[in-house]
Enzyme design. Structure first.
Site, PDB file in Angstrom:
ATOM      1  N   GLU A 101       2.994  31.845-124.327  1.00 31.25           N
ATOM      2  CA  GLU A 101       1.723  31.848-125.039  1.00 31.25           C
ATOM      3  C   GLU A 101       0.927  33.082-124.626  1.00 31.25           C
ATOM      4  O   GLU A 101       0.817  33.392-123.441  1.00 31.25           O
ATOM      5  CB  GLU A 101       0.931  30.584-124.725  1.00 31.25           C
ATOM      6  CG  GLU A 101       1.613  29.298-125.151  1.00 31.25           C
ATOM      7  CD  GLU A 101       1.903  29.246-126.638  1.00 31.25           C
ATOM      8  OE1 GLU A 101       1.016  29.629-127.428  1.00 31.25           O
ATOM      9  OE2 GLU A 101       3.013  28.829-127.010  1.00 31.25           O
ATOM     10  N   ASP A 120     -16.978  24.239-110.822  1.00 34.04           N
ATOM     11  CA  ASP A 120     -16.645  22.898-110.297  1.00 34.04           C
ATOM     12  C   ASP A 120     -15.172  22.557-110.505  1.00 34.04           C
ATOM     13  O   ASP A 120     -14.828  21.503-111.056  1.00 34.04           O
ATOM     14  CB  ASP A 120     -17.512  21.830-110.981  1.00 34.04           C
ATOM     15  CG  ASP A 120     -18.993  22.160-110.947  1.00 34.04           C
ATOM     16  OD1 ASP A 120     -19.456  22.667-109.917  1.00 34.04           O
ATOM     17  OD2 ASP A 120     -19.681  21.902-111.956  1.00 34.04           O
ATOM     18  N   GLU A 123      35.078  40.515-112.337  1.00 34.67           N
ATOM     19  CA  GLU A 123      36.426  40.396-111.807  1.00 34.67           C
ATOM     20  C   GLU A 123      36.441  39.418-110.643  1.00 34.67           C
ATOM     21  O   GLU A 123      35.572  39.449-109.763  1.00 34.67           O
ATOM     22  CB  GLU A 123      36.935  41.767-111.339  1.00 34.67           C
ATOM     23  CG  GLU A 123      37.009  42.810-112.439  1.00 34.67           C
ATOM     24  CD  GLU A 123      38.050  42.475-113.489  1.00 34.67           C
ATOM     25  OE1 GLU A 123      39.036  41.777-113.167  1.00 34.67           O
ATOM     26  OE2 GLU A 123      37.875  42.906-114.646  1.00 34.67           O
ATOM     27  N   GLU A 141     -23.584  17.290-102.179  1.00 39.31           N
ATOM     28  CA  GLU A 141     -22.901  17.044-103.451  1.00 39.31           C
ATOM     29  C   GLU A 141     -21.401  17.293-103.265  1.00 39.31           C
ATOM     30  O   GLU A 141     -20.932  17.487-102.165  1.00 39.31           O
ATOM     31  CB  GLU A 141     -23.458  17.985-104.534  1.00 39.31           C
ATOM     32  CG  GLU A 141     -23.311  19.470-104.211  1.00 39.31           C
ATOM     33  CD  GLU A 141     -23.923  20.376-105.260  1.00 39.31           C
ATOM     34  OE1 GLU A 141     -24.452  19.861-106.253  1.00 39.31           O
ATOM     35  OE2 GLU A 141     -23.880  21.600-105.075  1.00 39.31           O
ATOM     36  N   ASP A 189      -0.621  35.212-130.868  1.00 35.17           N
ATOM     37  CA  ASP A 189      -0.368  33.794-130.594  1.00 35.17           C
ATOM     38  C   ASP A 189       0.608  33.626-129.434  1.00 35.17           C
ATOM     39  O   ASP A 189       0.338  32.907-128.479  1.00 35.17           O
ATOM     40  CB  ASP A 189       0.176  33.135-131.858  1.00 35.17           C
ATOM     41  CG  ASP A 189       0.557  31.681-131.643  1.00 35.17           C
ATOM     42  OD1 ASP A 189      -0.074  31.027-130.799  1.00 35.17           O
ATOM     43  OD2 ASP A 189       1.482  31.198-132.323  1.00 35.17           O
ATOM     44  N   TRP A 207      50.988  23.042-107.549  1.00 30.07           N
ATOM     45  CA  TRP A 207      50.637  24.275-108.256  1.00 30.07           C
ATOM     46  C   TRP A 207      49.551  25.025-107.499  1.00 30.07           C
ATOM     47  O   TRP A 207      48.843  24.463-106.666  1.00 30.07           O
ATOM     48  CB  TRP A 207      50.151  23.983-109.687  1.00 30.07           C
ATOM     49  CG  TRP A 207      49.084  22.904-109.766  1.00 30.07           C
ATOM     50  CD1 TRP A 207      49.277  21.596-110.038  1.00 30.07           C
ATOM     51  CD2 TRP A 207      47.673  23.059-109.534  1.00 30.07           C
ATOM     52  NE1 TRP A 207      48.083  20.897-110.012  1.00 30.07           N
ATOM     53  CE2 TRP A 207      47.084  21.783-109.709  1.00 30.07           C
ATOM     54  CE3 TRP A 207      46.855  24.137-109.217  1.00 30.07           C
ATOM     55  CZ2 TRP A 207      45.716  21.562-109.556  1.00 30.07           C
ATOM     56  CZ3 TRP A 207      45.499  23.925-109.076  1.00 30.07           C
ATOM     57  CH2 TRP A 207      44.937  22.655-109.242  1.00 30.07           C
ATOM     58  N   ASP A 208      49.469  26.333-107.775  1.00 33.87           N
ATOM     59  CA  ASP A 208      48.374  27.178-107.311  1.00 33.87           C
ATOM     60  C   ASP A 208      47.719  27.801-108.535  1.00 33.87           C
ATOM     61  O   ASP A 208      48.371  28.001-109.577  1.00 33.87           O
ATOM     62  CB  ASP A 208      48.887  28.297-106.398  1.00 33.87           C
ATOM     63  CG  ASP A 208      49.642  27.760-105.190  1.00 33.87           C
ATOM     64  OD1 ASP A 208      49.244  26.694-104.691  1.00 33.87           O
ATOM     65  OD2 ASP A 208      50.623  28.404-104.774  1.00 33.87           O
ATOM     66  N   ASN A 240     -24.055  27.293-104.963  1.00 38.48           N
ATOM     67  CA  ASN A 240     -23.492  26.028-104.492  1.00 38.48           C
ATOM     68  C   ASN A 240     -21.999  26.172-104.223  1.00 38.48           C
ATOM     69  O   ASN A 240     -21.370  27.157-104.610  1.00 38.48           O
ATOM     70  CB  ASN A 240     -23.784  24.900-105.486  1.00 38.48           C
ATOM     71  CG  ASN A 240     -22.982  25.026-106.756  1.00 38.48           C
ATOM     72  OD1 ASN A 240     -22.599  26.120-107.166  1.00 38.48           O
ATOM     73  ND2 ASN A 240     -22.728  23.912-107.408  1.00 38.48           N
TER      74      ASN A 240
END
Length: 631
Positions: free
Chosen positions: A382, A49, A517, A248, A503, A621-622, A311
């Site tokens: 786990e 179910d 690079e 059901e 565990d 600047w570069d 079922n």
């Protein structure tokens, strides 16, 4: 439970497992969920179910606690449902590897569940349904269950796996509830929290008179009830859903503004072709309380797919923008016993809505659905997170640091194994493997890729820890574990008893610095180009110029260095973006190359684009970039 029958029915395999240090080619076999398939979701235990809840990137499946019931001579008898007094829970982030969260001890009447039953008034807990809702800004979870066929109870929790409490101390819905008169079986709840936060509960089933064709065709035993804002009270009267040939298994989902009520069609009498016995039919409405109009059917009885019927019970859900249906079948019990005997296990297949409010017929099969995300082996996993297994079971654990209702893997014998699908080790690969172990006997864990007899990348030697709940973390080195693979932990050892309990387990990545690079990266922007002075690298001349590449990150924290320079005495700035998020900036003053480092940068894991980009250039600047290195 399953181990007992493995000994009885898989005699040849377990005869091999009794020999000392059997070679791995004698690894034991899975019962029903074969490596590569996704159905059934698990085969180390049963579950009936099934009902799905999606929350925080995981799908949780709640199930009735099917368990084998025995005759006095030790053989399995037909399922009498006497064990259905708790709720099993599993969850997954990827639809293949499922974490076993154990059992919620629901029924508590007459000392059920060893006195730990949460609902002291309830004798049974059938067919759960679960909902999530924010109340006063706080996440709350609601577990609805059937006390046999006599009423519906509700438990509450702050997480999807508990711990759970009974807020009412009695049933929420009974035959005395307004509007419930005429319901033959008051069970099989389904729950919907609508977009406005209002909750609705769907229940019922049965045929008032199985000798009357009119009663069979229109039992009128399904109901919908509006829930209070607290989700634990009823507002007004229950409303009848005139579901034709109702038997059901209420189900409810909302798609494209329409409400889909689904249910199992009954087996009695003679049916028109549009109401096939034992299949899942559905009705559609513009309101959660109806009226609903019968539209069709979308899931055949399990007999059609697996050769064993019984079922039919289902739940429809959406996860990561894909619709699915979870349902049960008797595939595990059939594989183990040769026949189903009424014992059920969960399966998932895709569900597709058509544009005209109809639903396509679902194709049930053992293949199931593909894994939708890779598992990160560098996280704590786990041990009860299982894609496939052979021979093991799970049990409540006394190990510390685990989730609520923590379990461990047990019943480990020579040749048994557990496995997970699609673990991504990245290009750098793994360096070590560790596991938290408790043992009186000891043995070994062979770490293999892709199959129980696949390449061996490491072996963990396990010694006695002094007890089956005396825990110790044990570690070994591994090699050649790179890329994406199934991971099999194959257990070997001597003797006929349990070798050890597990565990959790975890790999650690190779931590040597990775250097890339700049000239080997992909260049973008209007002016970015390669240079040979003051080093072989790239020049980023203007805003939005960049160099980029894709890097796998096993961990979320690194120290990252860049060697670079400015083209003049001004300070050049280069921003670092990972996965589209700027995580820091490098500043280079003058033409002499220097190395700048950003320490303890936190970022997303997995495969991510790494981009060095100019965003603050003012034309004076570069920026020159030699390489990037992370540690």
């Amino acid at each position: 439970m399953i181990k007992k029958f493995s000994v009885f029915l898989l005699a040849f395999t377990l005869l091999l497992s009794c020999l000392p240090m059997v070679p791995v080619h004698a690894a034991n076999n899975a019962i029903a969920k074969l490596p590569g398939n996704s159905n059934p979701l698990m085969d180390h235990k049963l579950g009936a179910d099934p009902y799905a809840l999606v929350y925080d990137g995981r799908v949780y499946i709640y199930m009735s606690s099917d368990a084998y019931v025995y005759n006095s001579n030790g053989t399995v008898k037909e399922n009498d449902f006497s064990e259905l007094n708790k709720i099993f829970v599993i969850s997954s982030a990827d639809m293949v590897n499922w974490t076993d969260h154990g059992a919620i001890p629901v029924a508590g009447y007459n000392n059920q569940n060893n006195g730990k039953g949460v609902a002291k008034w309830a004798s049974l807990s059938w067919a759960p349904a679960v909902a999530h809702k924010k109340i006063n800004g706080k996440d709350k979870f609601f577990l609805y269950f059937a006390n046999g066929a006599s009423g519906i109870g509700v438990l509450t929790a702050d997480t999807p796996i508990g711990p759970w409490t009974d807020p009412l101390g009695k049933a929420l819905v009974t035959h005395s509830t307004t509007g419930m008169s005429g319901v033959t079986w008051l069970f099989d709840p389904a729950v919907l929290v609508d977009d406005d936060g209002t909750g609705y509960l769907y229940v019922g089933g049965g045929i008032p008179n199985t000798s009357d064709p009119a009663s069979i065709a229109n039992p009128k035993t399904a109901r919908v009830l509006k829930l209070g804002a607290d989700m634990t009270s009823i507002i007004g009267s229950a409303v009848t859903i005139d579901a034709p040939y109702m038997f059901e298994d209420s189900g409810i989902h909302k798609y494209n503004g329409k409400y889909y009520y689904s249910y199992c069609i009954n087996f009695s009498g003679t049916h028109p072709s549009n109401y096939p016995a034992g299949e899942i039919g559905y009705m559609v409405s513009s309101s959660p309380m109806g009226p609903f109009t019968y539209t069709g059917h979308f899931l055949k009885n399990p007999q059609a797919f697996f050769g064993v019927g019984g079922n039919n019970h289902h739940s429809v859900f959406n996860f990561n923008n894909q619709w699915y249906v979870v349902y049960h079948s008797q595939t595990v019990s059939k594989a183990l016993l040769g026949e189903g005997k009424g014992y059920r296990s969960p399966n998932i297949n895709k569900l597709i809505h058509n544009t005209n409010v109809t639903i396509q017929e679902v194709q049930g099969n053992m293949a199931g659905v593909p894994q939708i995300a890779n598992l990160n082996p560098y996280n704590r996993i786990e041990a009860e997170t299982i894609g496939w297994n052979a021979g093991i079971t799970t049990e409540a654990s006394q190990a510390s640091g685990g989730p609520t209702n923590n379990l461990n893997v047990t019943n480990v014998h020579n040749g048994d194994w557990i496995a997970v699908g699609n673990a991504d080790f990245g290009s750098g690969g793994a360096k070590t493997f560790k596991a938290n172990i408790a043992s009186n006997a000891g043995g070994k864990i062979e770490i293999r890729l892709d199959s129980a007899t696949g390449p061996l990348v490491g072996t963990l030697n396990v010694s006695s820890t002094g007890g089956t709940q005396t825990w110790k973390e044990v570690e070994t080195t591994v090699s050649n574990a790179t890329g994406v693979h199934k991971v099999f932990l194959v257990f070997t050892g001597t003797g006929t008893g349990n070798l050890f309990n597990i565990d959790y387990w975890q790999f650690t990545p190779n931590t040597t610095g990775t250097r890339v690079e700049a000239e080997d990266m992909t260049l973008g922007g209007t002016y970015a180009g390669k240079i040979s002075s003051p080093f072989n690298g790239v020049a980023l001349y203007a805003n939005d110029d960049y160099s980029a590449y894709t890097q796998y990150f096993a961990n979320s924290t690194h120290s990252i260095s860049v060697r670079g320079a400015s083209n003049n005495s001004s300070t050049a700035r280069v921003d670092l973006q990972i996965g589209g998020t700027t995580v820091g900036s490098f500043y280079f003053t003058g033409t002499t190359p220097t190395v700048q480092t950003l320490s303890n940068i936190t970022h997303v894991t997995g495969n991510q684009e790494v981009r060095l980009i100019v965003t603050t250039d003012n034309g004076t600047w570069d920026a020159y970039v030699d390489y990037l290195q992370f540690n």
